[in-house]
Design a protein around this motif. Structure first.
Motif, PDB file in Angstrom:
ATOM      1  N   ALA A 185     -39.507  -1.554  16.611  1.00  0.00           N
ATOM      2  CA  ALA A 185     -38.335  -0.689  16.774  1.00  0.00           C
ATOM      3  C   ALA A 185     -37.762  -0.226  15.440  1.00  0.00           C
ATOM      4  O   ALA A 185     -36.755   0.485  15.415  1.00  0.00           O
ATOM      5  CB  ALA A 185     -37.258  -1.409  17.578  1.00  0.00           C
ATOM      6  N   GLY A 186     -38.393  -0.646  14.320  1.00  0.00           N
ATOM      7  CA  GLY A 186     -37.983  -0.139  13.018  1.00  0.00           C
ATOM      8  C   GLY A 186     -37.286  -1.117  12.105  1.00  0.00           C
ATOM      9  O   GLY A 186     -36.799  -0.725  11.045  1.00  0.00           O
ATOM     10  N   LEU A 187     -37.222  -2.420  12.477  1.00  0.00           N
ATOM     11  CA  LEU A 187     -36.594  -3.407  11.591  1.00  0.00           C
ATOM     12  C   LEU A 187     -37.342  -3.468  10.262  1.00  0.00           C
ATOM     13  O   LEU A 187     -38.576  -3.491  10.231  1.00  0.00           O
ATOM     14  CB  LEU A 187     -36.601  -4.787  12.253  1.00  0.00           C
ATOM     15  CG  LEU A 187     -35.932  -5.914  11.453  1.00  0.00           C
ATOM     16  CD1 LEU A 187     -34.423  -5.697  11.356  1.00  0.00           C
ATOM     17  CD2 LEU A 187     -36.232  -7.274  12.082  1.00  0.00           C
ATOM     18  N   ILE A 217     -48.775  -9.548  11.841  1.00  0.00           N
ATOM     19  CA  ILE A 217     -47.536  -8.804  12.086  1.00  0.00           C
ATOM     20  C   ILE A 217     -47.235  -7.891  10.901  1.00  0.00           C
ATOM     21  O   ILE A 217     -46.922  -6.705  11.061  1.00  0.00           O
ATOM     22  CB  ILE A 217     -46.375  -9.785  12.325  1.00  0.00           C
ATOM     23  CG1 ILE A 217     -46.564 -10.527  13.649  1.00  0.00           C
ATOM     24  CG2 ILE A 217     -45.027  -9.049  12.309  1.00  0.00           C
ATOM     25  CD1 ILE A 217     -45.563 -11.659  13.871  1.00  0.00           C
ATOM     26  N   LEU A 218     -47.319  -8.434   9.704  1.00  0.00           N
ATOM     27  CA  LEU A 218     -47.002  -7.659   8.502  1.00  0.00           C
ATOM     28  C   LEU A 218     -47.998  -6.531   8.273  1.00  0.00           C
ATOM     29  O   LEU A 218     -47.634  -5.458   7.778  1.00  0.00           O
ATOM     30  CB  LEU A 218     -46.953  -8.598   7.295  1.00  0.00           C
ATOM     31  CG  LEU A 218     -45.753  -9.549   7.305  1.00  0.00           C
ATOM     32  CD1 LEU A 218     -46.039 -10.811   6.511  1.00  0.00           C
ATOM     33  CD2 LEU A 218     -44.525  -8.844   6.773  1.00  0.00           C
ATOM     34  N   TYR A 219     -49.245  -6.744   8.643  1.00  0.00           N
ATOM     35  CA  TYR A 219     -50.251  -5.688   8.513  1.00  0.00           C
ATOM     36  C   TYR A 219     -50.001  -4.574   9.528  1.00  0.00           C
ATOM     37  O   TYR A 219     -50.161  -3.392   9.226  1.00  0.00           O
ATOM     38  CB  TYR A 219     -51.643  -6.291   8.719  1.00  0.00           C
ATOM     39  CG  TYR A 219     -52.762  -5.283   8.594  1.00  0.00           C
ATOM     40  CD1 TYR A 219     -53.256  -4.914   7.341  1.00  0.00           C
ATOM     41  CD2 TYR A 219     -53.332  -4.701   9.723  1.00  0.00           C
ATOM     42  CE1 TYR A 219     -54.278  -3.975   7.221  1.00  0.00           C
ATOM     43  CE2 TYR A 219     -54.356  -3.772   9.616  1.00  0.00           C
ATOM     44  CZ  TYR A 219     -54.822  -3.413   8.365  1.00  0.00           C
ATOM     45  OH  TYR A 219     -55.830  -2.494   8.252  1.00  0.00           O
ATOM     46  N   THR A 220     -49.596  -4.961  10.740  1.00  0.00           N
ATOM     47  CA  THR A 220     -49.352  -3.980  11.796  1.00  0.00           C
ATOM     48  C   THR A 220     -48.112  -3.150  11.516  1.00  0.00           C
ATOM     49  O   THR A 220     -48.063  -1.957  11.849  1.00  0.00           O
ATOM     50  CB  THR A 220     -49.196  -4.707  13.149  1.00  0.00           C
ATOM     51  OG1 THR A 220     -50.381  -5.468  13.406  1.00  0.00           O
ATOM     52  CG2 THR A 220     -48.999  -3.717  14.292  1.00  0.00           C
ATOM     53  N   TYR A 221     -47.094  -3.764  10.883  1.00  0.00           N
ATOM     54  CA  TYR A 221     -45.838  -3.071  10.590  1.00  0.00           C
ATOM     55  C   TYR A 221     -45.610  -3.051   9.070  1.00  0.00           C
ATOM     56  O   TYR A 221     -44.868  -3.876   8.536  1.00  0.00           O
ATOM     57  CB  TYR A 221     -44.667  -3.784  11.276  1.00  0.00           C
ATOM     58  CG  TYR A 221     -44.865  -4.008  12.754  1.00  0.00           C
ATOM     59  CD1 TYR A 221     -44.834  -2.939  13.650  1.00  0.00           C
ATOM     60  CD2 TYR A 221     -45.094  -5.291  13.262  1.00  0.00           C
ATOM     61  CE1 TYR A 221     -45.020  -3.146  15.014  1.00  0.00           C
ATOM     62  CE2 TYR A 221     -45.259  -5.500  14.618  1.00  0.00           C
ATOM     63  CZ  TYR A 221     -45.232  -4.426  15.486  1.00  0.00           C
ATOM     64  OH  TYR A 221     -45.423  -4.629  16.829  1.00  0.00           O
ATOM     65  N   PRO A 222     -46.241  -2.142   8.362  1.00  0.00           N
ATOM     66  CA  PRO A 222     -46.183  -2.159   6.891  1.00  0.00           C
ATOM     67  C   PRO A 222     -44.794  -1.892   6.303  1.00  0.00           C
ATOM     68  O   PRO A 222     -44.573  -2.181   5.129  1.00  0.00           O
ATOM     69  CB  PRO A 222     -47.169  -1.066   6.489  1.00  0.00           C
ATOM     70  CG  PRO A 222     -47.325  -0.201   7.691  1.00  0.00           C
ATOM     71  CD  PRO A 222     -47.151  -1.104   8.864  1.00  0.00           C
ATOM     72  N   TYR A 223     -43.848  -1.377   7.105  1.00  0.00           N
ATOM     73  CA  TYR A 223     -42.493  -1.168   6.595  1.00  0.00           C
ATOM     74  C   TYR A 223     -41.635  -2.428   6.700  1.00  0.00           C
ATOM     75  O   TYR A 223     -40.532  -2.481   6.157  1.00  0.00           O
ATOM     76  CB  TYR A 223     -41.795  -0.036   7.357  1.00  0.00           C
ATOM     77  CG  TYR A 223     -42.299   1.344   7.002  1.00  0.00           C
ATOM     78  CD1 TYR A 223     -41.816   2.023   5.880  1.00  0.00           C
ATOM     79  CD2 TYR A 223     -43.265   1.975   7.779  1.00  0.00           C
ATOM     80  CE1 TYR A 223     -42.275   3.282   5.544  1.00  0.00           C
ATOM     81  CE2 TYR A 223     -43.730   3.236   7.460  1.00  0.00           C
ATOM     82  CZ  TYR A 223     -43.239   3.882   6.340  1.00  0.00           C
ATOM     83  OH  TYR A 223     -43.702   5.138   6.012  1.00  0.00           O
TER      84      TYR A 223
END
Length: 318
Positions: A205-207, A245-251
């Protein structure tokens, strides 16, 4: 003075001048791979379910064993069973500090940026929820803390303390040292149950950042080593899942305490004071922060030499 991950988290939380708008969140969300997210979430759910089964089976065979307990100011919670022995996470100590000079970002600070975290969100996962009614979390009569994974229940002193370090307003305290690092940030409060699944959902969701002031200790509250010798420093399934998780959501950035096992001795370590990191503290892509000693001198926050405390857990990892 002890400096830890909470100060770093708060520094990150105020790093955006304009805050995070809905349009910016949507842009982040649209950049993520939905198929990869579905695969990740399915894998995390399976892993969490398998852990619950192992715990339930262990407790049924050992009914006197506690799943949750408090000892010496720390909260413990059973999260897995490995080699026939229960694995607990425990809260890590957290102490505020001004040594990173975050005051320079505030209105009137020497950098001229006037940043206080307004418009940004910081996730805080802990052993219990932050008390949203605390006066240090109010902004224009509304709490900046929202409970995300429960209704009612008991609020956590440790969680509230962590939340205050991240975002206490400092107003009305008469003590500037009580001001959090991002005094206007919005805080999303979770308990630590099912943290990986919840983080994945919130990151989708953008966290941008979350704080986790807990970990798996090498020894229990009676100073007995409870982990197998291969566990410290091991890149295990938990470390792998957090990296996924960190790879999937690089932001998104996961901020994690190193732990306070620096002076714990166990058989099989790689060296004096070393090889004390456990589980996600051995990740490759998160931010793991030791506790360090400074001679910071409020309110000027003149910073002298830094050194990692002997009590802080350190690598290397295997």
């Amino acid at each position: 003075m002890k400096l830890n991950l909470l100060q770093v988290l708060a520094f990150l939380a105020v790093a955006n001048v304009a805050g995070q708008s809905r349009e910016e969140k949507l842009k982040i969300q649209s950049s993520y791979d939905e198929n990869q997210i579905n695969i990740l979430n399915a894998s995390l759910e399976i892993s969490a379910s398998e852990k619950r089964v192992r715990i339930a089976e262990y407790v049924s065979k050992n009914p006197t064993v506690k799943v949750d307990y408090f000892a010496d100011g720390r909260q413990y919670h059973m999260v897995d069973v490995i080699d026939g022995e229960p694995i607990y996470i425990a809260t890590d100590n957290a102490t505020e500090g001004g040594a990173i000079k975050v005051n320079r970002l505030y209105p009137g600070g020497s950098l001229g940026l006037s940043l206080e975290g307004l418009g940004l969100e910081a996730g805080v996962w802990d052993g219990g929820w932050i008390r949203p009614t605390h006066n240090q979390f109010q902004l224009n009569g509304v709490s900046r803390v929202t409970i995300q994974d429960g209704v009612g229940g008991t609020f956590s002193q440790h969680g509230t303390h962590v939340g205050g370090t991240v975002g206490a307003s400092g107003l009305g305290s008469g003590n500037s040292s009580l001001k959090g690092m991002a005094p206007k940030v919005s805080i999303l409060s979770y308990n630590w149950d099912n943290d990986m699944v919840e983080v994945s959902q919130r990151a989708q969701a953008g966290l941008l950042v979350s704080n986790h002031s807990y970990g798996i200790p090498i020894s229990n509250d009676q100073n007995q080593v409870t982990l197998p010798s291969w566990y410290p420093g091991c890149y295990n399934n938990d470390a792998r899942d957090w990296d996924a998780i960190l790879y999937t959501y690089p932001y998104y950035l996961h901020v994690k305490s190193a732990g306070n096992e620096g002076i714990t001795n166990y058989s099989g370590g790689l060296g004096a004071g070393l090889d004390k990191l456990t589980a996600e503290a051995n990740c490759k892509n998160n931010l793991v922060v030791a506790n360090a000693s400074t001679n910071a001198n409020p309110p000027q926050y003149i910073l002298g030499a830094w050194s990692i405390n002997a009590s802080s857990s350190q690598g290397t990892n295997r």
